[in-house]
Design a protein around this motif. Structure first.
Motif, PDB file in Angstrom:
ATOM      1  N   LEU A 178      96.714 115.956  60.199  1.00  0.00           N
ATOM      2  CA  LEU A 178      96.653 114.491  59.689  1.00  0.00           C
ATOM      3  C   LEU A 178      95.920 114.436  57.974  1.00  0.00           C
ATOM      4  N   ILE A 179      94.923 115.610  58.784  1.00  0.00           N
ATOM      5  CA  ILE A 179      93.517 114.897  57.296  1.00  0.00           C
ATOM      6  C   ILE A 179      93.256 116.513  57.663  1.00  0.00           C
ATOM      7  N   PRO A 180      93.716 117.127  56.755  1.00  0.00           N
ATOM      8  CA  PRO A 180      93.079 118.425  56.788  1.00  0.00           C
ATOM      9  C   PRO A 180      92.022 118.756  56.066  1.00  0.00           C
ATOM     10  N   SER A 207      85.105 116.331  52.796  1.00  0.00           N
ATOM     11  CA  SER A 207      85.334 114.933  53.211  1.00  0.00           C
ATOM     12  C   SER A 207      85.974 115.236  54.314  1.00  0.00           C
ATOM     13  N   GLU A 257      91.542 119.379  50.863  1.00  0.00           N
ATOM     14  CA  GLU A 257      92.804 118.716  49.639  1.00  0.00           C
ATOM     15  C   GLU A 257      92.355 119.249  48.398  1.00  0.00           C
ATOM     16  N   PHE A 291      92.736 116.778  45.705  1.00  0.00           N
ATOM     17  CA  PHE A 291      91.709 115.703  45.109  1.00  0.00           C
ATOM     18  C   PHE A 291      91.241 115.028  45.615  1.00  0.00           C
ATOM     19  N   TYR A 292      90.107 116.159  46.657  1.00  0.00           N
ATOM     20  CA  TYR A 292      88.670 115.437  47.461  1.00  0.00           C
ATOM     21  C   TYR A 292      87.958 115.697  45.812  1.00  0.00           C
ATOM     22  N   ARG A 293      86.613 115.139  45.406  1.00  0.00           N
ATOM     23  CA  ARG A 293      85.383 114.882  44.689  1.00  0.00           C
ATOM     24  C   ARG A 293      84.490 115.703  45.707  1.00  0.00           C
ATOM     25  N   HIS A 294      83.779 115.056  46.713  1.00  0.00           N
ATOM     26  CA  HIS A 294      83.293 115.024  47.147  1.00  0.00           C
ATOM     27  C   HIS A 294      83.219 116.612  47.301  1.00  0.00           C
TER      28      HIS A 294
END
Lengths: 132, 132, 132
Positions: free
Chosen positions: C67-69, C82, C72, C74-77
């Protein structure tokens, strides 16, 4: 510590237990403090959400079942309820609610819910109050 | 029990309320115990996460909005915020933080956040301290 | 307040800490009240789930990673964790467990778990007991 039973009728279900928790609170002749509502099951949870439009509860459960459906091929646990265990950890086994002047401090639209993720079953809820 | 207001400016937003909670704690002249931070809203939540890089908060909200977007066709609740209600139940209505020597016991990078999932709105947060 | 360390060996891992929490509880000579188990890290969490079949823990982590790999686009951190921060907020930084007659009130299949989402690392858990 007090306990009561919840009888669920579907695999996924949200049951409003605010009245049961309020009744137990009355028995404590409590004034100010915090009440804990805890479920001893690993495929269920306790949550707080809207008690006005029943569509909110059904939408919460529909979306949760789409995100985390039962029976995915990669699951290794043989009971077919791995999704239920994950939902239980995400929603959480307990809620803490402040108590002031003997009353639960809840928002206008908040109710306390027993969240069933592997029903139908007979379930237990534990409640205890800590005075300030 | 103390309360304060939070003014949110976006639909999804994480607002650091650690300072407000610390100020309330000072008022209790508390030494050791536990503080509860609770929001009485069903489309908001309280959480603890990193207070250093603001990209962490925006990444948390971006991913949550991709997993649980607003306005999916199967929702039956007519207010258009069923996603907000689910996010509220997953993140949770409250946090409990230990207090030692009058100070919040938080990790180096931990802050307490008000999580808005259906803003912008004016919101309330309740705080109470239980002494050991 | 007491603390202990947890040594994790994978990026995602659930480690049963029920025994450590019980031992700390014994030290309090506590009778009735509530115990709080809190982690001061923003890429870890505390949860309660099944302690019988180890496949439950691995299924929970497998599904959560799907669900939350990590990583990704789009992550900015920039630290690449993230996903770990979001998992931490969803599962939650603490659990509260009722205590009766000096014992943790847990269901037959419930264990208390430290949830690692950005290991391997050396982690800390804080525990404190509030008497009724």
């Amino acid at each position: 510590m007090q306990e009561f039973k919840v009888y669920t009728s579907s695999r996924s279900q949200l049951i409003d237990i605010t009245h049961e928790v309020s009744c137990i609170l009355s028995g404590y002749k409590a004034q100010d403090g915090i009440i804990t509502v805890f479920t001893p099951h690993t495929t269920a949870a306790i949550t707080i959400n809207e008690n006005a439009d029943p569509a909110v509860c059904s939408d919460i459960l529909s979306k949760l079942d789409r995100l985390i459906p039962p029976g995915e091929a990669f699951y290794r646990h043989l009971e077919g309820n791995s999704d239920s265990h994950l939902k239980s950890s995400l929603v959480g086994a307990s809620e803490q609610i402040l108590v002031k002047g003997g009353k639960l401090v809840l928002g206008t639209w908040q109710g306390i819910y027993f969240a069933e993720f592997d029903g139908p079953r007979t379930r237990k809820v534990y409640v205890d109050f800590i005075e300030k």
